[in-house]
Motif scaffolding. Structure first.
Motif, PDB file in Angstrom:
ATOM      1  N   ALA A 253       0.816  -1.222   0.000  1.00  0.00           N
ATOM      2  CA  ALA A 253       0.000   0.000   0.000  1.00  0.00           C
ATOM      3  C   ALA A 253       0.845   1.265   0.000  1.00  0.00           C
ATOM      4  O   ALA A 253       0.304   2.372   0.034  1.00  0.00           O
ATOM      5  N   GLY A 254       2.182   1.093   0.012  1.00  0.00           N
ATOM      6  CA  GLY A 254       3.079   2.247   0.003  1.00  0.00           C
ATOM      7  C   GLY A 254       3.180   2.951   1.338  1.00  0.00           C
ATOM      8  O   GLY A 254       3.501   4.133   1.412  1.00  0.00           O
ATOM      9  N   LYS A 255       2.921   2.202   2.425  1.00  0.00           N
ATOM     10  CA  LYS A 255       3.003   2.780   3.765  1.00  0.00           C
ATOM     11  C   LYS A 255       4.249   2.282   4.488  1.00  0.00           C
ATOM     12  O   LYS A 255       4.976   1.426   3.979  1.00  0.00           O
ATOM     13  N   LYS A 256       4.480   2.796   5.699  1.00  0.00           N
ATOM     14  CA  LYS A 256       5.648   2.399   6.480  1.00  0.00           C
ATOM     15  C   LYS A 256       5.611   0.906   6.793  1.00  0.00           C
ATOM     16  O   LYS A 256       4.588   0.375   7.225  1.00  0.00           O
ATOM     17  N   ALA A 257       6.743   0.272   6.621  1.00  0.00           N
ATOM     18  CA  ALA A 257       6.822  -1.171   6.829  1.00  0.00           C
ATOM     19  C   ALA A 257       6.757  -1.561   8.302  1.00  0.00           C
ATOM     20  O   ALA A 257       6.463  -2.692   8.631  1.00  0.00           O
ATOM     21  N   ASN A 258       7.037  -0.589   9.200  1.00  0.00           N
ATOM     22  CA  ASN A 258       7.054  -0.902  10.638  1.00  0.00           C
ATOM     23  C   ASN A 258       5.710  -0.641  11.320  1.00  0.00           C
ATOM     24  O   ASN A 258       5.625  -0.534  12.536  1.00  0.00           O
ATOM     25  N   SER A 259       4.645  -0.536  10.542  1.00  0.00           N
ATOM     26  CA  SER A 259       3.315  -0.316  11.097  1.00  0.00           C
ATOM     27  C   SER A 259       2.877  -1.532  11.919  1.00  0.00           C
ATOM     28  O   SER A 259       3.306  -2.656  11.665  1.00  0.00           O
ATOM     29  N   THR A 260       2.041  -1.288  12.911  1.00  0.00           N
ATOM     30  CA  THR A 260       1.577  -2.382  13.791  1.00  0.00           C
ATOM     31  C   THR A 260       0.235  -2.968  13.342  1.00  0.00           C
ATOM     32  O   THR A 260      -0.298  -3.853  13.997  1.00  0.00           O
ATOM     33  N   SER A 261      -0.314  -2.462  12.251  1.00  0.00           N
ATOM     34  CA  SER A 261      -1.591  -2.990  11.767  1.00  0.00           C
ATOM     35  C   SER A 261      -1.580  -3.127  10.249  1.00  0.00           C
ATOM     36  O   SER A 261      -0.790  -2.487   9.556  1.00  0.00           O
ATOM     37  N   PHE A 262      -2.459  -3.953   9.754  1.00  0.00           N
ATOM     38  CA  PHE A 262      -2.540  -4.195   8.314  1.00  0.00           C
ATOM     39  C   PHE A 262      -3.023  -2.944   7.578  1.00  0.00           C
ATOM     40  O   PHE A 262      -3.854  -2.191   8.084  1.00  0.00           O
ATOM     41  N   ALA A 263      -2.498  -2.750   6.372  1.00  0.00           N
ATOM     42  CA  ALA A 263      -3.033  -1.728   5.477  1.00  0.00           C
ATOM     43  C   ALA A 263      -4.213  -2.368   4.757  1.00  0.00           C
ATOM     44  O   ALA A 263      -4.046  -3.386   4.068  1.00  0.00           O
ATOM     45  N   LEU A 264      -5.394  -1.820   4.936  1.00  0.00           N
ATOM     46  CA  LEU A 264      -6.601  -2.476   4.441  1.00  0.00           C
ATOM     47  C   LEU A 264      -7.118  -1.877   3.148  1.00  0.00           C
ATOM     48  O   LEU A 264      -7.111  -0.649   2.961  1.00  0.00           O
ATOM     49  N   THR A 265      -7.589  -2.750   2.263  1.00  0.00           N
ATOM     50  CA  THR A 265      -8.301  -2.311   1.078  1.00  0.00           C
ATOM     51  C   THR A 265      -9.731  -1.958   1.505  1.00  0.00           C
ATOM     52  O   THR A 265     -10.144  -2.233   2.640  1.00  0.00           O
ATOM     53  N   ALA A 266     -10.484  -1.371   0.591  1.00  0.00           N
ATOM     54  CA  ALA A 266     -11.880  -1.016   0.900  1.00  0.00           C
ATOM     55  C   ALA A 266     -12.682  -2.262   1.295  1.00  0.00           C
ATOM     56  O   ALA A 266     -13.476  -2.249   2.236  1.00  0.00           O
ATOM     57  N   GLU A 267     -12.448  -3.363   0.579  1.00  0.00           N
ATOM     58  CA  GLU A 267     -13.146  -4.611   0.872  1.00  0.00           C
ATOM     59  C   GLU A 267     -12.766  -5.147   2.254  1.00  0.00           C
ATOM     60  O   GLU A 267     -13.619  -5.619   3.013  1.00  0.00           O
ATOM     61  N   GLU A 268     -11.482  -5.066   2.596  1.00  0.00           N
ATOM     62  CA  GLU A 268     -10.999  -5.558   3.888  1.00  0.00           C
ATOM     63  C   GLU A 268     -11.518  -4.701   5.041  1.00  0.00           C
ATOM     64  O   GLU A 268     -11.768  -5.217   6.138  1.00  0.00           O
ATOM     65  N   LYS A 269     -11.703  -3.408   4.802  1.00  0.00           N
ATOM     66  CA  LYS A 269     -12.267  -2.536   5.832  1.00  0.00           C
ATOM     67  C   LYS A 269     -13.704  -2.936   6.160  1.00  0.00           C
ATOM     68  O   LYS A 269     -14.113  -2.944   7.331  1.00  0.00           O
ATOM     69  N   VAL A 270     -14.470  -3.268   5.138  1.00  0.00           N
ATOM     70  CA  VAL A 270     -15.853  -3.717   5.339  1.00  0.00           C
ATOM     71  C   VAL A 270     -15.863  -5.030   6.116  1.00  0.00           C
ATOM     72  O   VAL A 270     -16.661  -5.218   7.050  1.00  0.00           O
ATOM     73  N   LEU A 271     -14.950  -5.942   5.745  1.00  0.00           N
ATOM     74  CA  LEU A 271     -14.854  -7.240   6.415  1.00  0.00           C
ATOM     75  C   LEU A 271     -14.508  -7.062   7.892  1.00  0.00           C
ATOM     76  O   LEU A 271     -15.125  -7.684   8.768  1.00  0.00           O
TER      77      LEU A 271
END
Length: 409
Positions: A253-271
């Protein structure tokens, strides 16, 4: 300015509303307690069934102690809930007894008043006396008022008769309710005596087993520590895999690799949102089972000087039992570690459910699964006949208590 009569009516109305609210609250509480009592009874039945299934197997002392501890806990809770029900019934019985006394007194007075009214009416029932009463009026207005009085008096008699009927019916219904409550209380007390006997029997067997175990406590302590080290190793491996999966999702997702949570797609956010919305309502990861070890840090059931850190729950189930997904998701990993039975990880947005100690797996990595879909068979230990599923829920790599998520766990 409010009259004394109006104030009295207002106070009576408030008292009636308060009494009605209390009755409704007591009824709701009684229903909740009965529901909980039936749950505990079913739990005891499940424990007994699993014990019967494994009766022919030579089980470990730790397994037996865990069984005793769990059943003792359930029996103690059942006694506590049943006592609460009995106490609530006692209060309801006392309330109804007072209500019956009040109704009898009220009915006695109503009947006395009605009898006096009938006597008075009989003495003046002569049609001629009523006509004379009207004709002796000074004017039409007075005659009309007297006619209205006669009609109101007749209506009042009918109304008093209806009130007496209503109060008599209420008294009869309250008496029937009281008898049922007394019978329910007797039944609860009798059942509680039997449960108390079972509890004492379990405690005696528990003490006897603990006496035997204490002779070789140092040996058990070494075995316990070894098992804890093995469990910690598995948890570390799972933690590494989760961290790697989080880093991968964030890099994608182009975010920091040391994040503590998953980078979510729109579908994953709904889930993830749907998963959270079902907290406390998720199905069990096996169709039938009992929790043998709860979540969190706790004293070891054999050696109280040692503590157990449990990242999930251990569920005892039947031989051949199938592990099933507790919610829609995607199989994120199937772990096959050295000397460890297969582990399945299912991702639900930024949440993960983890199913350990499988003997066979029915799903593949990347496969979409649905709620209650069978994902594998739980391993049965051939030496003692035990079938145990270890189940974990985590948000990222922070575990959460499954008992808060699974329905009536």
């Amino acid at each position: 300015m409010i009259s004394i009569k109006s104030a009295y009516k207002f106070c009576f109305l408030l008292l009636f509303l308060f009494s009605s609210t209390m009755v409704v609250a007591q009824n709701n509480k009684q229903k909740q307690l009965e529901s909980r009592r039936q749950e505990l009874r079913r739990e005891i039945q499940k424990i007994n069934t699993l014990r019967a299934e494994n009766k022919s197997k030579e089980r470990s002392e730790l397994s037996l102690i865990e069984d005793f501890n769990y059943k003792i806990s359930v029996l103690s809770n059942l006694i506590k809930v049943t006592n609460q029900q009995a106490n609530l019934l006692t209060r309801e019985i006392n309330t109804n007894q007072k209500h019956i006394t009040s109704l009898r007194d009220e009915l006695k007075q109503l009947k006395a008043d009605y009898a006096a009214m009938i006597v008075k009416s009989y003495k003046s029932k002569n049609q001629q006396s009523r006509i004379m009463f009207l004709l002796s009026s000074n004017d039409f207005k007075q005659a009309y008022k007297r006619l209205q009085y006669i009609k109101q008096y007749s209506d009042y008699k009918k109304k008093q008769g209806d009130i007496i009927k209503s109060k008599t019916t209420e008294l009869q219904e309250t008496n029937i309710k009281l008898l049922k409550q007394q019978e329910s209380k007797r039944t609860l007390i009798a059942e509680n005596r039997e449960v108390q006997k079972s509890l004492e029997k379990e405690r005696a067997q528990h003490r006897e087993l603990m006496t035997s175990i204490k002779k070789n406590l140092s040996l058990y302590a070494a075995q316990i520590k070894q098992k804890q080290r093995e469990a910690a190793r598995i948890d570390r491996e799972i933690d590494k895999i989760i961290r790697a999966a989080i880093a991968k999702s964030n890099a994608k997702a182009g975010k920091k690799a040391n994040s503590t949570s998953f980078a979510l797609t729109a579908e994953e956010k709904v889930l993830a949102s749907n998963f959270i919305a079902n907290k406390g309502k998720l199905p069990w990861p096996v169709e039938r089972g009992v929790v043998r070890l709860g979540y969190g840090t706790q004293r070891h059931p054999i050696n109280r000087s040692l503590t157990i850190k449990s990242n999930g729950v251990r569920i005892a189930t039947s031989k051949g039992a199938k592990a099933r997904a507790v919610f829609n998701g995607e199989v994120s990993e199937i772990l096959k570690l050295k000397n460890v039975n297969p582990i399945v990880m299912i991702r639900h947005g930024n949440y993960l459910t983890i199913y350990k100690n499988l003997t066979s797996v029915y799903v593949k990595k990347g496969e979409k699964v649905t709620t209650k879909q069978e994902i594998g068979e739980v391993f049965t230990n051939p030496s003692n006949g035990e079938t145990i599923l270890s189940f974990t829920i985590s948000k990222g790599f922070s575990t959460e208590n499954p008992e808060s998520w699974i329905y009536k766990m």
